[in-house]
Design a protein around this motif. Sequence first.
Motif, PDB file in Angstrom:
ATOM      1  N   LYS A  35       0.819  -1.215   0.000  1.00 29.09           N
ATOM      2  CA  LYS A  35       0.000   0.000   0.000  1.00 29.09           C
ATOM      3  C   LYS A  35       0.854   1.267   0.000  1.00 29.09           C
ATOM      4  CE  LYS A  35      -3.554  -2.177   2.862  1.00 29.09           C
ATOM      5  NZ  LYS A  35      -4.343  -1.979   4.091  1.00 29.09           N
ATOM      6  N   GLY A  36       1.608   1.463  -1.066  1.00 26.11           N
ATOM      7  CA  GLY A  36       2.346   2.712  -1.191  1.00 26.11           C
ATOM      8  C   GLY A  36       3.845   2.516  -1.074  1.00 26.11           C
ATOM      9  N   ALA A  37       4.567   3.603  -1.383  1.00 24.62           N
ATOM     10  CA  ALA A  37       6.025   3.545  -1.432  1.00 24.62           C
ATOM     11  C   ALA A  37       6.660   3.477  -0.044  1.00 24.62           C
ATOM     12  CB  ALA A  37       6.558   4.774  -2.175  1.00 24.62           C
ATOM     13  N   ARG A  38       6.043   4.105   0.956  1.00 27.62           N
ATOM     14  CA  ARG A  38       6.651   4.118   2.297  1.00 27.62           C
ATOM     15  C   ARG A  38       6.785   2.712   2.887  1.00 27.62           C
ATOM     16  NH1 ARG A  38       6.926   9.292   4.820  1.00 27.62           N
ATOM     17  NH2 ARG A  38       6.021  10.926   3.514  1.00 27.62           N
ATOM     18  N   PRO A  39       5.723   1.885   2.883  1.00 22.69           N
ATOM     19  CA  PRO A  39       5.938   0.532   3.399  1.00 22.69           C
ATOM     20  C   PRO A  39       6.905  -0.292   2.565  1.00 22.69           C
ATOM     21  CG  PRO A  39       3.697   0.796   2.528  1.00 22.69           C
ATOM     22  CD  PRO A  39       4.293   2.151   2.615  1.00 22.69           C
ATOM     23  N   LEU A  40       6.962  -0.031   1.248  1.00 23.12           N
ATOM     24  CA  LEU A  40       7.928  -0.758   0.427  1.00 23.12           C
ATOM     25  C   LEU A  40       9.350  -0.432   0.876  1.00 23.12           C
ATOM     26  CD1 LEU A  40       7.819  -1.534  -3.304  1.00 23.12           C
ATOM     27  CD2 LEU A  40       9.851  -0.401  -2.423  1.00 23.12           C
ATOM     28  N   GLU A  41       9.627   0.849   1.138  1.00 25.31           N
ATOM     29  CA  GLU A  41      10.940   1.231   1.635  1.00 25.31           C
ATOM     30  C   GLU A  41      11.216   0.616   3.000  1.00 25.31           C
ATOM     31  OE1 GLU A  41      12.392   5.255   1.215  1.00 25.31           O
ATOM     32  OE2 GLU A  41      10.653   5.750  -0.001  1.00 25.31           O
ATOM     33  N   ALA A  42      10.191   0.597   3.862  1.00 25.70           N
ATOM     34  CA  ALA A  42      10.381   0.091   5.222  1.00 25.70           C
ATOM     35  C   ALA A  42      10.671  -1.409   5.238  1.00 25.70           C
ATOM     36  CB  ALA A  42       9.141   0.389   6.072  1.00 25.70           C
ATOM     37  N   MET A  43      10.162  -2.159   4.258  1.00 25.01           N
ATOM     38  CA  MET A  43      10.395  -3.603   4.199  1.00 25.01           C
ATOM     39  C   MET A  43      11.882  -3.925   4.121  1.00 25.01           C
ATOM     40  SD  MET A  43       7.326  -4.764   1.594  1.00 25.01           S
ATOM     41  CE  MET A  43       7.688  -6.530   1.642  1.00 25.01           C
ATOM     42  N   VAL A  44      12.656  -3.021   3.578  1.00 25.44           N
ATOM     43  CA  VAL A  44      14.084  -3.254   3.402  1.00 25.44           C
ATOM     44  C   VAL A  44      14.825  -3.219   4.739  1.00 25.44           C
ATOM     45  CG1 VAL A  44      16.155  -2.393   2.234  1.00 25.44           C
ATOM     46  CG2 VAL A  44      13.938  -2.259   1.094  1.00 25.44           C
ATOM     47  N   ARG A  45      14.281  -2.485   5.723  1.00 30.80           N
ATOM     48  CA  ARG A  45      15.008  -2.256   6.969  1.00 30.80           C
ATOM     49  C   ARG A  45      14.560  -3.161   8.121  1.00 30.80           C
ATOM     50  NH1 ARG A  45      13.577   2.989   5.191  1.00 30.80           N
ATOM     51  NH2 ARG A  45      12.026   3.222   6.848  1.00 30.80           N
ATOM     52  N   ILE A  46      13.691  -4.120   7.862  1.00 27.52           N
ATOM     53  CA  ILE A  46      13.127  -4.952   8.916  1.00 27.52           C
ATOM     54  C   ILE A  46      14.207  -5.784   9.604  1.00 27.52           C
ATOM     55  CG2 ILE A  46      11.554  -6.874   9.395  1.00 27.52           C
ATOM     56  CD1 ILE A  46      10.202  -4.182   8.826  1.00 27.52           C
ATOM     57  N   GLN A  47      14.181  -5.792  10.947  1.00 22.39           N
ATOM     58  CA  GLN A  47      15.103  -6.586  11.746  1.00 22.39           C
ATOM     59  C   GLN A  47      14.408  -7.742  12.467  1.00 22.39           C
ATOM     60  OE1 GLN A  47      18.580  -6.163  12.019  1.00 22.39           O
ATOM     61  NE2 GLN A  47      18.110  -4.947  10.209  1.00 22.39           N
TER      62      GLN A  47
END
Length: 628
Positions: free
Chosen positions: A300-312
């Motif tokens: 749902k949008g570019a922000r969650p796509l970017e956040a998926m990269v930083r998941i720990q």
Amino acid sequence: MRETMGWILQMVNDRFKVVLLLVAASGLCLGLASYFSGYPDIANVIWFASVVPVLAALSIEILRSLSRGEFGLDIVAALSMTAALVFGEELAAAVVAVMYSGGTFLESFAEGRARREMHALLARVPRIAMRHRNGGLEEVSLDEIGPDDVLLIRKGDVVPVDGKIASLAAFVDSSALTGESLPVRLSQGMEAMSGSTNAGEPFDLIALRRAEESTYAGIVRLVEAAQRSKAPMARLADQWSLGFLAVTVAIAFAAWWFTGDPIRAVAVLVVATPCPLILAVPVALVAGLSRAAHFGVLIKGARPLEAMVRIQTLILDKTGTLTDGRPQIVAINCNAGFAESDILRLAASLDQASKHPVAQAVVQAARARGIDLAVPSEVAEIAGEGVIGRVDGHNIVVGGDGFVAGRIGQKPGDHSALVAGSVLVAVAVDGQMIGHLVMADPLREGTRDMLAKLRHEGIARILLATGDRVEVARRVTDGLGLDGIHAGLTPDQKVLLVLVERKNGPVMMVGDGVNDAPALAAADVGVAMGARGAAASAEAADVVLLVDRIDRLGLGMEIAKASRRIALESVVAGVGFSIVGMIAAAFGYLTPVQGALLQEAIDVAVILNALRALHVAPNRDAILNQAA
């Protein structure tokens, strides 16, 4: 009402961005037509008029950002447009206006598309109920239901309010609320929670409280509270904003200070307009969203796509997420010399006459093994207990162990060694117990490989959070190498676990039930199993797996990483070329219009590079599996 107003405001905002882009683009084109027709003064007026609305909207957005303590790239775009208008470089200002409005439109387009698909996904949520009134039935909205109203809950209906069973018995699927994978039998007088589903025959329910006071509504309130407290995610472009702004202002000021020519400063600002950041990032991310959607991963949008990269940290629900959420035969215990295929054939033949989920699972298992089933006769089903009838001239009884044993005059056997979380289906023929089918909710195929892949992708901690019993959770996850198992959790306890895990870095939560919705909303990235999951979880999540396969999660994260990498490459190249152009403009080698044209060339190059995200090729085996 609040949800409707939110949709309306968002739609108005999206339309406004479209209008701004049309105004800027049409103004640029009309101005160019006037200029080349020999009317430069009219062209300047048209360009000026087309820039003003964009600059006004941009200024409002900057003030809003500053009020939140945020400094973005919008400031550079505003400075370049303002300086160009002040010093009579209307064409340069018009080009910048088109680039800026185009970038904001692309971002809103990506988010708007995801909202439209989610709206279609959530349209299946029931809004009405059947109420007994004056000897008949009437269809009413949930708001009209009050305590002591008697409701008819049809097969497959979602229980609309918390209530008490008025019929002799009911079978409900409460997996979306509790994590219990198999339907449970509720006797007369027992309470059924709103949000559970009728998995058996129709039954009557006496409402105990209004819809807004019921279990489901309480979970929705938890979702809203979690969303309000959720930390905002920073855009990739914003991470570069302060440094780029400082460099731009320094070069423009130096050019003006040392030469005394303000036009050089304008040229620097025009070249410095961060179109590689404004355009390349959303183009790459929108392309990534489209690529992920192709494989059934709705982001749902570019922000969650970017956040998926930083998941720990990854937190997983059990039922419907790690497991399929549907009972399957895991073992067949045979007695009296009968073979497994004989027991399964007789049980499945009789179960064809039942709609119970366990009975249907038995039938599907027999058909999957290629067993030819006979047509049953003289069938009678005792709701919540079992089925009796005749198959091939034999008297058959299929159902719970106690029910079947009682029908043939025996005592129930000792099945204390039965695996936790399993269901036992007894089968008797002509008064003799011939065996038992052991039903369970097994782990999804490919789960182990998927978790190993996610660890390889950089996820440090993987936890289980379920409302099911601890012994069931431990059995299902045995051998997965999880970092922690948290069982018997309520929705608010799942939220607390997400918040606690934040100390280790960004958290992703994956679930499918109503009870997962608050945790999905609280996580940095919430992922919902949308194919068969609850609408509440799909609404609260940032990512929805439209294909009922958990391995799509790893595939989506691959696409997210590749898209962000391509966006970053475009940013580095674009900013590098822009800095070279700014230096050339500072030394007088570029006019503002030439700077705008150079910036256009840079834009085309970085956009073409960003579009490579449309062709990201994730794990080849996953693609082949999907095709199969």
